[in-house]
Enzyme design. Sequence first.
Site: not given
Length: 402
Positions: A182, A313
Site C-alpha cells: 500500500k 475504509d
Amino acid sequence: MTVRIEADLLIPGRGEPVVNGVVILEGGAIAFAGEAASAPSTPDATTTHVPVAMPGLWECHAHYIGITNPDLMATVTEPAVRQAARAVGDLHRTLMGGVTSTREVGGHGLDIQPAIAAGEVPGPTVYGAGKILSTTGGHADIHAVPLDVIDALPHLGILCDGVPEVTRAVRTNLRRNAKVIKVCASGGVMSEVDHPIHQQFSHEELVAIVEEAARAERIVAAHCHGKPGIMAALAAGAKTIEHGSYLDEEAADAMIEADAILVPTRFVVDQLLGQADRLPRYAYEKGLMVAEAQANAMKLAIAKGVTIAMGTDIFVSGDMYGQNGYEIKLLQDAGMTALEAIEAATANGPLTLGPQAPQSGQLVEGYDADVIALDFDPLTDASGWGDPDRVTHVWKSGTQVK
C-alpha cells in the site's frame, strides 16, 4: 465433513443466479454449486436450507487499527496492544456481517491473521499490506508528532523518501509476508497538513515501489484522491486505485487501459461526514471538500465500465465493522445493477491481490468454501445490506461460524 446448502436463490458471484440451487462443501473447498436437479446425492451431509446463498463478501479496503475515535493521533497516545485487542473484536464483527475475506491496507490485521488461521480468534481471512508507504509529511504521517515517534509505530505508516528508502520499505513489508503493498500517492483527509489533490512520491519512487513489489509477485494499491496521484500511480504500474475521488474521463480511460481496479470506499465518506463533532476540524473540512467530487467520480467510473471492487475504509473500532455490506447499496446508488454490485463485492475481490489472489469470491467447484446466507433477496431489495443481522449464516473454509 460434508455440508449441503440448499437455497431458494443461489447467486454465484459472477454469472446468472440459479433458482433452487445447491452448494456442497467438502473440507475447505466447494465440491458442487448449481441447480438442485444436477446436485449429487449427499446422504451423510449436514444440510441447511436458506432463502439466498452467495459467496462470502470481500472487503478490499480494510483497516484494523483499533482506535475508538476518528483521529489518528490515538495511534500515538494509546498502547498498540490495546488497539490490537480491539481490532480482534472488529475482525469478529466483520465476519458476522458476511465478510469472509479482507484485504487490509494498513493496520494490525497482518499480525493477527496467523491467529485467525490457527483458529485462535474468529475473523475473515486477512490479506494484509503491513505498514503504509508514505512520504515524510505524507498521508500516513501524523504531522503533529516527532518523526521518531512515527517510525516507532508498529502498524500505520513507514516514512520513506528516495528510491533506496522506498525499496527498503517494500522489502520490510515483504519480510512480514505482506500480500499487497500500500502506498499513498496523494494527500488525504485524515492527515493534517497535506492536500488530498497533491501528488505524493515522485515517478521514480513509485516505479521503484511497483518493480520491487512485482519481483515478489505483489501488486501495489495506491491511495489516491487527486488526479495527479491517480495518473502517477497508473503510469508507474499500480494496479488498484483507492478512493479515486477526483477521477475524470481521462483517468477512467487510463484505468481501463491499464486493467486497473477502483476501490471507491464511499462508505467512509457517507459515515464520517455524519460525525462532525468527533472528527478533527481539518478532517471534516477536507471530507466536505472531496465528498461531492468522489460521488461524481464513482458514478463516472461505473458508467465508463471501470472494474470496481468493494471496500469501505472503516477504521474506527466498534459497530461500523459488520456493516461493510452497506457499500453494496452505495454502489447501486451510484449506478450499478444489483448483480454488478454483488460481483464487485465477491468475484472482483481477489483481483485486488494480483498474483496473490486465492480461488475465492465465487460459488465454483474447487474455490474456497466461503458462503453466506441472507434473509432478503438482494436482487430486488438493497435495504438489507449493512445490517449484520440480515446475514443469517456464514460458512468460512467449510465450517459454519454463524
